[in-house]
Design a protein around this motif. Structure first.
Motif, short mmCIF file in Angstrom:
data_model
loop_
_atom_site.label_atom_id
_atom_site.label_comp_id
_atom_site.label_asym_id
_atom_site.label_seq_id
_atom_site.Cartn_x
_atom_site.Cartn_y
_atom_site.Cartn_z
N ARG A 111 1.04 -6.29 -3.37
CA ARG A 111 1.24 -5.45 -2.19
C ARG A 111 2.65 -4.86 -2.12
N ALA A 112 3.64 -5.64 -2.46
CA ALA A 112 5.02 -5.13 -2.39
C ALA A 112 5.22 -3.97 -3.36
N ASP A 113 4.62 -4.07 -4.53
CA ASP A 113 4.71 -2.97 -5.50
C ASP A 113 4.06 -1.71 -4.96
N LEU A 114 2.91 -1.88 -4.30
CA LEU A 114 2.20 -0.72 -3.75
C LEU A 114 3.04 -0.02 -2.69
N PRO A 119 4.74 5.24 -0.08
CA PRO A 119 5.23 5.02 1.28
C PRO A 119 4.15 5.33 2.31
N GLY A 120 4.02 4.46 3.30
CA GLY A 120 3.02 4.67 4.32
C GLY A 120 1.64 4.15 3.98
N GLY A 124 -4.73 -2.46 4.44
CA GLY A 124 -5.94 -2.92 3.77
C GLY A 124 -5.90 -2.85 2.26
N TRP A 125 -4.92 -2.14 1.73
CA TRP A 125 -4.83 -1.96 0.28
C TRP A 125 -3.84 -2.98 -0.28
N SER A 126 -4.37 -3.97 -0.96
CA SER A 126 -3.52 -5.09 -1.39
C SER A 126 -3.44 -5.26 -2.89
N GLU A 127 -4.27 -4.54 -3.64
CA GLU A 127 -4.26 -4.68 -5.08
C GLU A 127 -4.22 -3.31 -5.75
N GLY A 128 -3.60 -3.29 -6.91
CA GLY A 128 -3.55 -2.04 -7.64
C GLY A 128 -3.26 -2.26 -9.10
N VAL A 129 -3.44 -1.21 -9.88
CA VAL A 129 -3.15 -1.23 -11.31
C VAL A 129 -2.27 -0.04 -11.62
N TRP A 130 -1.15 -0.29 -12.27
CA TRP A 130 -0.21 0.76 -12.64
C TRP A 130 -0.47 1.18 -14.07
#
Length: 373
Positions: A111-114, A119-120, A124-130
């Motif tokens: 979440r911190a990376d997202l 910004p903003g 609800g969005w807590s996971e992602g792939v870079w």
């Protein structure tokens, strides 16, 4: 009647790239139905080069295209962020897993990376792939470059020349268009959304290639979209957005609506749905919809390109079904097609690409494309 070694139906990115590859070796005619090349899908693309886009079956063509696109100066680094909501963490595992061992660079984010990258972004969005290896493509420059290369090698371009009928007789194709009649030893179907129609007009069995409408809107948002914002895609396939100059945002609902071949136009409901979905992802305010458009993405039943000689017709070559990835795969797809067409020392297939994956005969082994669904 003008005679050529090769007649290519369609002068979008597919036809133009293949004309550039073949024209140094064969006399080539490009037949374009519209007043100018690239009017439809090519001219309406928000193209980006992203190795994961299109799935594992497309990735070899995308990866093999990078060097040519980069060396040509057609790429600008962007980076891609694939987002998942908290309740859909399994989609992240599936997405990363399907590219295991492929060389595609994917890194899971918390979440911190997202929050640092978007910004903003809403809670609800807590996971992602870079995916760092994502680039914007200068589509107009790439398309124009292919047309210049083809023209420099003496390829002929005939606009307002939709294929009305093509007949195979006496070892050649006899082609009728509103612009006149032509002969060619080889007929290449690079007609995009019209690919099956061109096949039928040539008495060739179609591959059930279907066009689907994809909508995009340019938004003015508050605050302005950060210039360094990555391409952001929902892993659920419900949206993507990317920044444009002046703080604008290009937004798509990632829609795929079956549509007839033609001049595609966006539906208000699709744009409204995209804006509503954007509001669930970020807390930005949409100040205005400045522009909206739609294009057609054409897919075979298995969503892989169709590249190769027709199994049921002499000297008829398929170069179609390139979906929304035809621009990012253009160099490798054209090299593959040219390698299959040109014999001997002129033939050279792109590294890491298996032509059997895209061969048209995959649809006719068991009685038709319907069996491949």
């Amino acid at each position: 009647m003008s005679r050529y070694d090769v007649a290519i139906v369609g002068a979008g990115i597919a036809g133009a790239s293949l004309a550039a590859a073949l024209a140094p070796h064969r006399s080539v005619l490009l037949l374009e139905a519209e007043d100018r090349p690239g009017y439809h899908s090519t001219g309406r693309s928000a193209a980006f080069w992203t190795e994961s886009y299109g799935g594992p079956g497309i990735q070899p063509l995308t990866s093999a295209s990078f060097e040519a696109l980069s060396e040509g100066g057609f790429l600008k680094p962007r980076g891609a962020l694939h987002l998942a909501e908290a309740a859909d963490g399994g989609s992240v595992d599936r997405f990363v897993g399907q590219f295991a061992g492929s060389g595609v660079r994917l890194t899971r984010l918390d979440r911190a990376d997202l929050e640092r990258r978007v910004p903003g972004i809403r809670p609800g969005w807590s996971e992602g792939v870079w995916e760092p290896d994502c680039h914007d493509i200068d589509v107009a420059a790439l398309h124009a470059s292919y047309l210049r290369q083809a023209r420099a090698a003496a390829a002929a371009l005939q606009c307002r020349a939709a294929l009305l009928e093509a007949k195979w007789s006496r070892g050649r194709w006899w082609i009728e268009t509103p612009a006149g009649s032509f002969e060619a030893a080889l007929l290449i179907n690079a007609a995009g959304a019209w690919a099956d129609e061109v096949a039928l007009r040539s008495s060739v069995r179609p591959c059930e290639i279907r066009p689907y409408r994809r909508s995009i809107a340019q938004l003015r948002i508050i605050p302005d979209a950060p210039a360094d914002l990555p391409l952001v895609l929902g892993l659920d396939g419900s949206f993507y957005f990317k920044p444009e100059p002046g703080g604008r945002l290009w937004l798509s609902p990632h829609d795929e609506t079956l549509a007839p071949p033609g001049d595609a136009a966006p539906e208000e409901m699709d744009i409204a749905r995209a804006i509503q979905r954007l509001g669930t992802v970020v807390d930005w305010r949409v100040a205005a919809v400045e522009h909206r458009w739609a294009g057609l993405r054409s897919f075979a039943p298995d969503r892989l390109p169709v590249i190769g000689f027709a199994p049921d017709a002499p000297a008829f070559f398929w170069f179609a079904g390139q979906g929304g990835f035809g621009i990012q795969t253009a160099p490798a797809a054209a090299a593959l097609a040219a390698g299959l067409i040109l014999p001997g020392p002129d033939a050279e297939l792109p590294p890491g690409v298996d032509p059997r994956l895209y061969a048209p005969n995959r649809f006719h082994r068991h009685g038709g494309a319907q069996n491949e669904r």
